[in-house]
Write an enzyme that holds these catalytic residues in place. Structure first.
Site, PDB file in Angstrom:
ATOM      1  N   ASP A   1      11.770  70.274  -6.266  1.00 32.85           N
ATOM      2  CA  ASP A   1      11.564  70.750  -4.900  1.00 32.85           C
ATOM      3  C   ASP A   1      10.384  71.704  -4.738  1.00 32.85           C
ATOM      4  OD1 ASP A   1      12.645  72.825  -6.302  1.00 32.85           O
ATOM      5  OD2 ASP A   1      14.209  73.320  -4.852  1.00 32.85           O
TER       6      ASP A   1
ATOM      7  N   HIS B   1      23.774  86.171  -5.900  1.00 31.40           N
ATOM      8  CA  HIS B   1      22.994  85.477  -6.930  1.00 31.40           C
ATOM      9  C   HIS B   1      22.425  86.457  -7.953  1.00 31.40           C
ATOM     10  CE1 HIS B   1      20.306  82.584  -8.791  1.00 31.40           C
ATOM     11  NE2 HIS B   1      19.284  83.397  -8.552  1.00 31.40           N
TER      12      HIS B   1
ATOM     13  N   ASP C   1      17.722  78.877 -17.270  1.00 34.48           N
ATOM     14  CA  ASP C   1      16.335  79.319 -17.362  1.00 34.48           C
ATOM     15  C   ASP C   1      16.218  80.669 -18.074  1.00 34.48           C
ATOM     16  OD1 ASP C   1      17.676  80.544 -15.295  1.00 34.48           O
ATOM     17  OD2 ASP C   1      16.116  80.261 -13.806  1.00 34.48           O
TER      18      ASP C   1
ATOM     19  N   SER D   1      19.457  80.362  -5.399  1.00 32.84           N
ATOM     20  CA  SER D   1      18.910  81.720  -5.369  1.00 32.84           C
ATOM     21  C   SER D   1      19.117  82.397  -4.026  1.00 32.84           C
ATOM     22  CB  SER D   1      17.414  81.693  -5.703  1.00 32.84           C
ATOM     23  OG  SER D   1      16.708  80.901  -4.771  1.00 32.84           O
TER      24      SER D   1
ATOM     25  N   ASN E   1      22.319  72.412 -18.957  1.00 30.96           N
ATOM     26  CA  ASN E   1      21.674  72.368 -20.270  1.00 30.96           C
ATOM     27  C   ASN E   1      20.941  71.052 -20.514  1.00 30.96           C
ATOM     28  OD1 ASN E   1      22.619  74.950 -21.283  1.00 30.96           O
ATOM     29  ND2 ASN E   1      24.655  74.020 -21.406  1.00 30.96           N
ATOM     30  N   ASN E   2      21.207  70.056 -19.684  1.00 29.09           N
ATOM     31  CA  ASN E   2      20.564  68.752 -19.864  1.00 29.09           C
ATOM     32  C   ASN E   2      19.045  68.838 -19.764  1.00 29.09           C
ATOM     33  OD1 ASN E   2      23.040  67.526 -20.177  1.00 29.09           O
ATOM     34  ND2 ASN E   2      23.194  66.839 -18.058  1.00 29.09           N
ATOM     35  N   ARG E   3      18.572  69.781 -18.962  1.00 23.85           N
ATOM     36  CA  ARG E   3      17.120  69.855 -18.766  1.00 23.85           C
ATOM     37  C   ARG E   3      16.396  70.306 -20.030  1.00 23.85           C
ATOM     38  NH1 ARG E   3      15.608  73.685 -14.080  1.00 23.85           N
ATOM     39  NH2 ARG E   3      13.590  72.811 -14.613  1.00 23.85           N
TER      40      ARG E   3
ATOM     41  N   SER F   1      25.390  68.826 -16.643  1.00 26.72           N
ATOM     42  CA  SER F   1      25.250  70.179 -17.165  1.00 26.72           C
ATOM     43  C   SER F   1      23.819  70.652 -16.981  1.00 26.72           C
ATOM     44  CB  SER F   1      25.619  70.227 -18.651  1.00 26.72           C
ATOM     45  OG  SER F   1      25.275  71.474 -19.217  1.00 26.72           O
TER      46      SER F   1
END
Length: 331
Positions: free
Chosen positions: A165, A295, A259, A290, A145-147, A143
């Site tokens: 990246d 997007h 984000d 993106s 949301n894990n970040r 997910s």
């Protein structure tokens, strides 16, 4: 005869005056060039005259205070071990780095070879009593949301959220960290975005999401993306435990906009805009979502969905930008 002599004298005076003027102009030009050269040399040497260290002015005050005043690198990765290695190898050279937390959501655990390589990199940068902690935060579910999951054993208050990246020079990272320390409740980052009211809808509650070119054209922004941003660790707890669960469910289902969700969360908590820091960005990976068609439209849908969930638009726009004046001629 007298008239001829008078004309000759007049001509001689004009020649002398012209030669004097040319000589004066040459002298002024030489003096001007010398003055400019002198000012340029002094401008570059002033820091050393005043005792400033231009290469390490953002270094921690002392090894003992690194743990207390450094920042944690929170890096999100997905099946790109080569990029992860490059990123970790780079950021371990940054003086303010206190710890590294790798958000791991892959079905398989990190390989022993990867763990060994990264630990060797971290150990190689340990000097003068400076120790960098490295941990993998393993997630069972894939997910976005894990970040932003709460990390209860995170020791540093500052979190530098970064994708695997992109790379920023340590000087840019330390500048952003210094800006964050002056406003620790704010979100401080390198990638600005903007929103505005959709005039075509005839409804003040409908908004449009704009990317970089919209920021450039309008000269304003209301978000900094978490792909490269500092924020306080308390927002990880708020994202996990206090933010409407429907927002997290939306990001998981659509695999997008976590984000933007974090930008909404911080703006709703502070009532203030984020801070954009000018920095050099080096992209080391391929283009992400993106670049996919549609997007921006999907991001616009996210903005309007989150407005509905919060019951109002919390984002605040601004035109303020933080720059390093030592590397800028006009500021």
């Amino acid at each position: 005869m007298r008239t001829s002599m008078l004309n000759r004298r007049t001509e001689q005076r004009f020649r002398q005056a012209a030669m004097t003027a040319v000589g004066s102009m040459k002298m002024r030009l030489i003096i001007g060039c010398f003055t400019i050269l002198t000012l340029f040399v002094l401008a570059n040497r002033t820091p050393s005259y005043l005792g400033w260290d231009t290469d390490s002015s953002f270094a921690p005050e002392s090894p003992a205070s690194t743990h207390r005043k450094g920042y944690a690198l929170l890096i999100n990765t997905w099946k790109r071990n080569d990029l992860l290695k490059k990123s970790i190898s780079h950021y371990t050279s940054c003086p303010g780095l206190d710890s590294i937390r790798i958000v791991w959501s892959e079905p398989d655990a990190p390989s022993d070879s990867l763990v060994k390589f990264l630990n060797l990199v971290v150990q190689s940068k340990a000097n003068n009593g400076r120790q960098i902690e490295l941990k993998f935060d393993i997630n069972k579910e894939d997910s976005l949301n894990n970040r932003f999951k709460e990390i209860k054993d995170l020791k540093a208050d500052a979190v530098f959220s970064i994708d695997d990246d992109i790379i920023f020079p340590c000087s840019s990272v330390e500048l952003a960290f210094s800006v964050w320390r002056s406003a620790p409740d704010a979100m401080v980052g390198f990638v600005p975005r903007i929103h505005w009211i959709d005039q075509t809808k005839g409804n003040i509650n409908q908004y449009v999401y704009g990317g970089w070119w919209s920021v450039w054209w309008m000269g304003r922004y209301s978000m900094v993306l978490s792909k490269a941003a500092f924020f306080h660790k308390k927002y990880l707890s708020l994202y996990t435990n206090e933010m409407p669960s429907s927002v997290r469910e939306y990001t998981t289902k659509n695999r997008n906009c976590e984000d933007i969700a974090m930008s909404f969360l911080v703006a709703n908590a502070t009532g203030a805009p984020p801070i954009w820091v000018k920095g050099k960005i080096y992209e080391i990976g391929s283009t992400g979502i993106s670049s996919i068609s549609g997007h921006t439209e999907k991001r616009t849908q996210c903005v309007n969905r989150f407005v509905a969930e919060y019951g109002h638009m919390p984002l605040v726009s601004t035109s303020v930008k933080a720059v390093d004046s030592r590397e800028t001629w006009f500021w």
